[in-house]
Every structure is written in structure tokens, then in C-alpha cells.
Write a protein that holds these residues in place. Structure first.
Motif, PDB file in Angstrom:
ATOM      1  N   ALA A 118      15.246  -1.973  44.287  1.00 14.18           N
ATOM      2  CA  ALA A 118      15.027  -1.124  45.451  1.00 14.18           C
ATOM      3  C   ALA A 118      16.007   0.019  45.390  1.00 14.18           C
ATOM      4  CB  ALA A 118      15.234  -1.923  46.734  1.00 14.18           C
ATOM      5  N   THR A 119      15.701   1.078  46.089  1.00 15.24           N
ATOM      6  CA  THR A 119      16.623   2.216  46.139  1.00 15.24           C
ATOM      7  C   THR A 119      17.299   2.256  47.494  1.00 15.24           C
ATOM      8  OG1 THR A 119      14.863   3.676  46.904  1.00 15.24           O
ATOM      9  CG2 THR A 119      15.248   3.574  44.526  1.00 15.24           C
ATOM     10  N   ILE A 120      18.522   2.709  47.492  1.00 14.16           N
ATOM     11  CA  ILE A 120      19.282   2.877  48.720  1.00 14.16           C
ATOM     12  C   ILE A 120      19.949   4.239  48.630  1.00 14.16           C
ATOM     13  CG2 ILE A 120      21.157   2.034  50.157  1.00 14.16           C
ATOM     14  CD1 ILE A 120      20.653  -0.742  48.963  1.00 14.16           C
ATOM     15  N   ALA A 121      19.571   5.104  49.532  1.00 11.60           N
ATOM     16  CA  ALA A 121      20.189   6.432  49.572  1.00 11.60           C
ATOM     17  C   ALA A 121      21.494   6.335  50.361  1.00 11.60           C
ATOM     18  CB  ALA A 121      19.246   7.437  50.230  1.00 11.60           C
ATOM     19  N   THR A 122      22.527   6.916  49.802  1.00 14.94           N
ATOM     20  CA  THR A 122      23.814   6.872  50.521  1.00 14.94           C
ATOM     21  C   THR A 122      24.237   8.264  50.920  1.00 14.94           C
ATOM     22  OG1 THR A 122      24.979   6.985  48.414  1.00 14.94           O
ATOM     23  CG2 THR A 122      24.601   4.811  49.383  1.00 14.94           C
TER      24      THR A 122
END
Length: 122
Positions: A118-122
Motif C-alpha cells: 500500500a502507499t502512504i503519502a507523508t
């Protein structure tokens, strides 16, 4: 005492729907009342372990006005949910069912023994 953990993933259904003139003729208060008195009791009487979220898309699409996202604990709960919805005026009276997309999150990862990606934008 040993318990067996259910390892089946939840079933997620994306119901792509389009409002009908009958639904749009109701006031917003009547729409809320229709949902809480016709849909919720039907679902509660037929199944358990289901959750829902609703997304308005009429701002961006003429074909699909709303997306209903339903998550069910298992396939049986999902089937009972659909049976319950079909017995309410929300199915093909207030809303036209345009498409129904059903899946399980990260199914490929379980199939091949991979970690979920999954991707997690920070």
C-alpha cells in the motif's frame, strides 16, 4: 480453550448507482427517513457484520451519481446484504444499479504469500 480464527478476508462491494426521478422528488429529510426506516431495518433483520460508506459522484459523472461501499465480514453476510437491499425500494426504484464490483482487499498478496502493498503519502 482453543479458538479458530476466521482467516477469510472481508468482502468489499462497490455498488455504482444512479438516482431516479422518484428519489430526487423526495426532500432531503424524506430521503434520510427512507434510508433509516426502509434500508437499515431490512439489513439488520437479514444479516450482521456489514458496514457501509456512501460517496457522491454526481459532480463528476452523469452515468453514476453515487458509489455505495459495503464491507461484509464474509461472503454469506454479503449475500444476505444484497438480498436485503433487493427487498427495499432502494434497489431499482430509488436507484438504478449501474454496476456491482466485488472484491477482497489485497487478494493477490494472500494468493502468493506476499506482504500487503500500500502507499502512504507523508
Amino acid at each position: 480453550m482453543t479458538t479458530t480464527e476466521n482467516t477469510d478476508p472481508p468482502v468489499t462491494a462497490f455498488l455504482l448507482v444512479k438516482t431516479t426521478p422518484e428519489w430526487l422528488a423526495l426532500t432531503p429529510r424524506e430521503r434520510l427517513e427512507a434510508f433509516t426506516t426502509q434500508v437499515v431495518p431490512a439489513i439488520e433483520a437479514k444479516t450482521s457484520g456489514v458496514r457501509s460508506r456512501f460517496y457522491d459522484t454526481e459532480f463528476y459523472s452523469a452515468r453514476v451519481t453515487d458509489v455505495w461501499v459495503w464491507e461484509a465480514d464474509d461472503h454469506r453476510a454479503y449475500q444476505l446484504l444484497i438480498d436485503a437491499l433487493r427487498e427495499t425500494p432502494f434497489w431499482d426504484r430509488y436507484f438504478e444499479i449501474v454496476d456491482l464490483l466485488v472484491g477482497t482487499e489485497n487478494g493477490y498478496a494472500r494468493t502468493y504469500g506476499f506482504e500487503d502493498v500500500a502507499t502512504i503519502a507523508t
